[in-house]
Motif scaffolding. Structure first.
Motif, PDB file in Angstrom:
ATOM      1  N   ALA A   6       8.730  -1.253  -9.374  1.00 31.87           N
ATOM      2  CA  ALA A   6       7.573  -2.044  -8.966  1.00 31.87           C
ATOM      3  C   ALA A   6       6.356  -1.133  -8.910  1.00 31.87           C
ATOM      4  N   VAL A   7       5.226  -1.651  -9.356  1.00 34.86           N
ATOM      5  CA  VAL A   7       3.965  -0.916  -9.303  1.00 34.86           C
ATOM      6  C   VAL A   7       3.125  -1.543  -8.197  1.00 34.86           C
ATOM      7  N   LEU A   8       2.821  -0.738  -7.175  1.00 34.18           N
ATOM      8  CA  LEU A   8       2.084  -1.211  -6.007  1.00 34.18           C
ATOM      9  C   LEU A   8       0.769  -0.456  -5.893  1.00 34.18           C
ATOM     10  N   VAL A   9      -0.262  -1.142  -5.415  1.00 36.36           N
ATOM     11  CA  VAL A   9      -1.547  -0.494  -5.162  1.00 36.36           C
ATOM     12  C   VAL A   9      -1.902  -0.698  -3.692  1.00 36.36           C
ATOM     13  N   CYS A  10      -2.245   0.421  -3.036  1.00 35.05           N
ATOM     14  CA  CYS A  10      -2.719   0.404  -1.657  1.00 35.05           C
ATOM     15  C   CYS A  10      -4.099   1.052  -1.624  1.00 35.05           C
ATOM     16  N   VAL A  11      -4.848   0.769  -0.570  1.00 38.27           N
ATOM     17  CA  VAL A  11      -6.176   1.359  -0.417  1.00 38.27           C
ATOM     18  C   VAL A  11      -6.312   1.916   0.997  1.00 38.27           C
ATOM     19  N   ALA A  12      -6.909   3.104   1.077  1.00 44.32           N
ATOM     20  CA  ALA A  12      -7.192   3.726   2.371  1.00 44.32           C
ATOM     21  C   ALA A  12      -8.687   3.653   2.615  1.00 44.32           C
ATOM     22  N   THR A  13      -9.053   3.260   3.824  1.00 43.36           N
ATOM     23  CA  THR A  13     -10.457   3.249   4.215  1.00 43.36           C
ATOM     24  C   THR A  13     -10.615   4.132   5.445  1.00 43.36           C
ATOM     25  N   ALA A  14     -11.774   4.808   5.499  1.00 40.46           N
ATOM     26  CA  ALA A  14     -12.062   5.699   6.625  1.00 40.46           C
ATOM     27  C   ALA A  14     -13.556   5.736   6.838  1.00 40.46           C
ATOM     28  N   TYR A  21      -7.664   4.795  -3.421  1.00 41.89           N
ATOM     29  CA  TYR A  21      -6.583   3.915  -3.861  1.00 41.89           C
ATOM     30  C   TYR A  21      -5.351   4.738  -4.205  1.00 41.89           C
ATOM     31  N   ARG A  22      -4.183   4.184  -3.923  1.00 40.97           N
ATOM     32  CA  ARG A  22      -2.919   4.836  -4.253  1.00 40.97           C
ATOM     33  C   ARG A  22      -2.069   3.861  -5.060  1.00 40.97           C
ATOM     34  N   GLU A  23      -1.583   4.340  -6.185  1.00 40.34           N
ATOM     35  CA  GLU A  23      -0.677   3.559  -7.022  1.00 40.34           C
ATOM     36  C   GLU A  23       0.706   4.159  -6.860  1.00 40.34           C
ATOM     37  N   SER A  24       1.688   3.339  -6.491  1.00 36.93           N
ATOM     38  CA  SER A  24       3.052   3.815  -6.274  1.00 36.93           C
ATOM     39  C   SER A  24       4.001   3.107  -7.223  1.00 36.93           C
ATOM     40  N   PHE A  25       4.961   3.855  -7.723  1.00 38.06           N
ATOM     41  CA  PHE A  25       6.033   3.310  -8.547  1.00 38.06           C
ATOM     42  C   PHE A  25       7.302   3.408  -7.710  1.00 38.06           C
ATOM     43  N   VAL A  26       7.878   2.251  -7.361  1.00 38.73           N
ATOM     44  CA  VAL A  26       8.978   2.182  -6.415  1.00 38.73           C
ATOM     45  C   VAL A  26      10.208   1.598  -7.111  1.00 38.73           C
ATOM     46  N   LEU A  27      11.352   2.270  -6.977  1.00 42.49           N
ATOM     47  CA  LEU A  27      12.598   1.745  -7.522  1.00 42.49           C
ATOM     48  C   LEU A  27      13.249   0.814  -6.507  1.00 42.49           C
ATOM     49  N   LYS A  39      11.219  -8.174  -2.779  1.00 47.01           N
ATOM     50  CA  LYS A  39      11.438  -6.889  -2.118  1.00 47.01           C
ATOM     51  C   LYS A  39      10.234  -5.968  -2.288  1.00 47.01           C
ATOM     52  N   ALA A  40       9.615  -6.002  -3.466  1.00 47.24           N
ATOM     53  CA  ALA A  40       8.441  -5.160  -3.720  1.00 47.24           C
ATOM     54  C   ALA A  40       7.284  -5.571  -2.822  1.00 47.24           C
ATOM     55  N   GLN A  41       7.074  -6.868  -2.678  1.00 46.94           N
ATOM     56  CA  GLN A  41       6.004  -7.373  -1.806  1.00 46.94           C
ATOM     57  C   GLN A  41       6.238  -6.904  -0.372  1.00 46.94           C
ATOM     58  N   ALA A  42       7.472  -7.034   0.096  1.00 45.89           N
ATOM     59  CA  ALA A  42       7.804  -6.605   1.458  1.00 45.89           C
ATOM     60  C   ALA A  42       7.621  -5.097   1.618  1.00 45.89           C
ATOM     61  N   HIS A  43       7.997  -4.332   0.590  1.00 44.00           N
ATOM     62  CA  HIS A  43       7.833  -2.880   0.644  1.00 44.00           C
ATOM     63  C   HIS A  43       6.352  -2.520   0.742  1.00 44.00           C
ATOM     64  N   GLY A  44       5.540  -3.184  -0.071  1.00 46.68           N
ATOM     65  CA  GLY A  44       4.099  -2.920  -0.031  1.00 46.68           C
ATOM     66  C   GLY A  44       3.493  -3.232   1.324  1.00 46.68           C
ATOM     67  N   GLU A  45       3.879  -4.354   1.889  1.00 45.77           N
ATOM     68  CA  GLU A  45       3.362  -4.732   3.201  1.00 45.77           C
ATOM     69  C   GLU A  45       3.814  -3.747   4.277  1.00 45.77           C
ATOM     70  N   ALA A  46       5.016  -3.174   4.117  1.00 42.91           N
ATOM     71  CA  ALA A  46       5.524  -2.200   5.087  1.00 42.91           C
ATOM     72  C   ALA A  46       4.767  -0.868   5.016  1.00 42.91           C
ATOM     73  N   LEU A  47       4.046  -0.628   3.926  1.00 40.94           N
ATOM     74  CA  LEU A  47       3.269   0.606   3.784  1.00 40.94           C
ATOM     75  C   LEU A  47       1.975   0.578   4.595  1.00 40.94           C
ATOM     76  N   ARG A  64      -2.707  -3.654  -1.271  1.00 41.46           N
ATOM     77  CA  ARG A  64      -3.721  -4.384  -2.023  1.00 41.46           C
ATOM     78  C   ARG A  64      -3.129  -5.321  -3.067  1.00 41.46           C
ATOM     79  N   GLN A  65      -2.108  -4.844  -3.826  1.00 40.82           N
ATOM     80  CA  GLN A  65      -1.655  -5.641  -4.965  1.00 40.82           C
ATOM     81  C   GLN A  65      -0.272  -5.207  -5.441  1.00 40.82           C
ATOM     82  N   LEU A  66       0.564  -6.176  -5.739  1.00 36.44           N
ATOM     83  CA  LEU A  66       1.772  -5.934  -6.508  1.00 36.44           C
ATOM     84  C   LEU A  66       1.373  -6.131  -7.961  1.00 36.44           C
ATOM     85  N   VAL A  67       1.308  -5.047  -8.723  1.00 31.75           N
ATOM     86  CA  VAL A  67       0.794  -5.093 -10.086  1.00 31.75           C
ATOM     87  C   VAL A  67       1.843  -5.603 -11.062  1.00 31.75           C
ATOM     88  N   ASP A  68       3.066  -5.079 -10.951  1.00 29.30           N
ATOM     89  CA  ASP A  68       4.084  -5.420 -11.940  1.00 29.30           C
ATOM     90  C   ASP A  68       5.460  -5.103 -11.382  1.00 29.30           C
TER      91      ASP A  68
END
Length: 106
Positions: A6-14, A21-27, A39-47, A64-68
């Motif tokens: 799964a390809v996930l995108v998160c964003v950090a604000t400060a 932005y962080r792009e993660s590749f999760v097995l 499962k990918a959506q839940a994993h992203g939300e847990a981040l 931010r987004q589940l890309v693929d």
């Protein structure tokens, strides 16, 4: 069970800083692509998290987004195994947003 990536995108604000932005590749292991997406959506939300950095600034990571989601080939994973491929048309834009290519020090 199958293995998916799964390809996930998160964003950090400060404070007033530009977002990072962080792009993660999760097995993930799942029976179907739909299960893997869930499962990918839940994993992203847990981040999602917030904390204070060494300067006392509040850092907030937001999912931010589940890309693929794509199935990983059943070939054994080993040296040189390709787990995910993506394509793009604008290398200059890719270079501009990828800190490692643009020489930015994180």
């Amino acid at each position: 069970m199958r293995t998916y990536v799964a390809v996930l995108v998160c964003v950090a604000t400060a404070g007033g800083q530009a977002p990072l932005y962080r792009e993660s590749f999760v097995l993930l292991s799942a029976r179907t692509e739909d299960e893997a997406r869930s499962k990918a959506q839940a994993h992203g939300e847990a981040l999602e998290t917030s904390y204070r950095n060494e300067k006392g600034e509040l850092i907030t990571w937001t999912f931010r987004q589940l890309v693929d989601v794509a199935e990983v080939p059943e070939d054994p994973l080993g040296d040189g195994a390709e787990i995910y491929t993506r394509h793009f048309r604008d290398f200059a834009a890719y270079t501009a947003f990828e800190p490692l290519l643009s020489g930015e020090d994180l």
